[in-house]
Design an enzyme around this catalytic site. Structure first.
Site, mmCIF file in Angstrom:
data_model
loop_
_atom_site.group_PDB
_atom_site.id
_atom_site.type_symbol
_atom_site.label_atom_id
_atom_site.label_comp_id
_atom_site.label_asym_id
_atom_site.label_seq_id
_atom_site.Cartn_x
_atom_site.Cartn_y
_atom_site.Cartn_z
ATOM 1 C CD GLU A 46 -3.979 21.094 -22.470
ATOM 2 O OE1 GLU A 46 -3.976 22.294 -22.119
ATOM 3 O OE2 GLU A 46 -4.986 20.508 -22.911
ATOM 4 C CG HIS A 47 -2.976 20.922 -16.823
ATOM 5 N ND1 HIS A 47 -3.140 22.074 -16.075
ATOM 6 C CD2 HIS A 47 -4.022 20.890 -17.680
ATOM 7 C CE1 HIS A 47 -4.244 22.699 -16.466
ATOM 8 N NE2 HIS A 47 -4.795 21.993 -17.435
ATOM 9 C CD GLU A 116 -1.092 20.969 -13.112
ATOM 10 O OE1 GLU A 116 -1.704 21.860 -13.743
ATOM 11 O OE2 GLU A 116 -0.034 21.196 -12.491
#
Length: 434
Positions: A46-47, A116
């Protein structure tokens, strides 16, 4: 309207007047479709989808979104992942191109993955500070001890630190296929035009799951009666969730569980009128009791349903001195549902439930899009609001008593607690009072 494209992807629209459109891509993927080793991949993805693609860098993507005035968002749950775009109606096609480019052409640069990791580890630290999040993650962990449904959405710290490009790509190949995806639009859209746009934008979407992460059959979710307590005697409050297994979302008795949720109700200390609530549980917890004093600071009835199981219960926050009395009040109300649910209380709850559903759907296009996407993933079709209202209207007091007896009466339960919990009765006490 719903159309199934030649690649198996479903497209749904609901037309309404206005100048903006909400476009959503719903994917049957989430932490439940992960292995113990890949747990956290769905949320990590999702990131990463916002970090640029083969043709567009992250800065170019952000500039494109900004120029459209688009609000781009996403979330991951245990059984689905969703990507949203709220745009002006003239930018629907461009938003679809952007979403498809993100989902089908992202590069997953190793440097971006490493950056991330730090972001998600920080997110995990923040989540650990939110008692409600911890309590519900622990509730799933103890209730579904042998199932992927018991794993957290964020994954473990070790998994995040060890996340690699191969794990991410493997997860995409296994789950991001056309037959597991639904594209929805709500607003001033023409269905046929939108379906054609989706067909072109997602023409390269894979149709067959592949790679080592393919899960042909998800592990069944076996509910285990148990409890987990994170005790901290220095904490000022106790956060407690008590839950029973409930029916899956598509079960015929699902509307009855929604009515029972409305019957039990929710409140917090900012609503002083809660003491006069039509829900006896709420009024007792809010202060309508022998002591004429609130037993909890807040209470929330939850009804979390999945494709083959669910958790129904009450989460409340209180101090050490009131735990036993508050827990007794909660346990008693579940027996009241099973034995004494009245016609009047059921009718009041049905009216409240219907008003809530209609209010949510009228509130925003995002709610309409969410409703359509969730129903298509679970039911395989869009349930008209009239059908939902008819199902709710069909619930009466005998139905509530029957369903409550089946779910709560003399049944194992799960509890998760965090904070100053030393006064919580032991599990045998809890089980006896079902």
């Amino acid at each position: 309207q719903v159309t199934t494209l030649s690649n198996g992807m479903r497209v749904a629209t609901q037309a309404s007047p206005g100048g903006s459109v909400c476009v959503g891509v719903f994917i049957k993927s989430g932490s439940r479709y992960e292995t113990a080793e890949s747990n956290g991949s769905a949320h990590f993805l999702e990131h990463m989808f916002f970090k640029g693609s083969a043709n567009t860098s992250q800065s170019q993507l952000e500039k494109k979104v900004e120029q459209m005035g688009c609000r781009l968002n996403a979330y991951t749950s245990r059984e689905q992942t969703v990507y949203y775009a709220n745009v002006l109606k003239e930018d629907v096609n461009e938003s679809l191109k952007t979403l498809s480019e993100m989902l089908l052409s992202s590069t997953f640069d190793n440097g971006a993955i490493e950056r991330e990791k730090r972001t998600i580890l920080q997110e995990m630290e923040e989540v650990e500070k939110v008692e409600e999040e911890v309590v519900f993650d622990n509730l799933h962990y103890t209730a579904y001890q042998t199932s992927p449904l018991g794993r957290t959405i964020l994954g473990t710290e070790d998994n995040i630190k060890g996340m690699t490009r191969d794990l991410i790509v493997n997860y995409i190949q296994a789950n991001y296929v056309a037959s597991r995806m639904v594209v929805v639009a709500a607003g001033p859209v023409d269905h046929d035009d939108f379906a054609n746009m989706v067909d072109k934008a997602f023409a390269q979407c894979p149709t067959i799951p592949s790679g080592p992460s393919v899960i042909t059959d998800i592990a069944p979710a076996y509910f285990t009666g148990s409890d987990i307590r994170v005790r901290d005697d220095d904490a000022p409050l106790a956060h407690i969730a008590t839950a029973w297994e409930t029916v899956e979302l598509t079960h015929a008795d699902s509307p009855a569980t929604m009515v029972m949720q409305a019957m039990l109700g929710s409140f917090d200390s900012s609503f002083p009128s809660a003491v006069n609530s039509g829900s006896r549980m709420v009024s007792v917890l809010a202060g309508y009791n022998d002591r004429q004093y609130p037993l909890v600071q807040s209470a929330m009835t939850f009804n979390t349903q999945y494709s083959d199981t669910g958790l129904f219960g009450v989460y409340y926050v209180t101090d050490l001195a009131n735990i036993k009395e508050a827990q007794w009040a909660v346990m008693r109300e579940f027996q009241e549902l099973a034995h004494n649910a009245s016609d009047e209380s059921v009718e009041i709850a049905k009216a409240q439930l219907k008003a809530t559903i209609v209010g949510q759907l009228d509130a925003s296009l995002s709610q309409v899009t969410e409703d359509i996407g969730r129903q298509l993933l679970n039911y395989g079709r869009r349930m008209h609001i009239a059908e939902m209202m008819a199902r709710i209207d069909a619930v009466d007091a005998p139905t509530v008593r029957r369903v409550a007896t089946n779910l709560f009466n003399d049944k194992c339960l799960a509890m998760s607690a965090k904070g100053n919990t030393s006064n919580i009765p032991d599990y045998n006490w809890l089980r006896r009072h079902t």
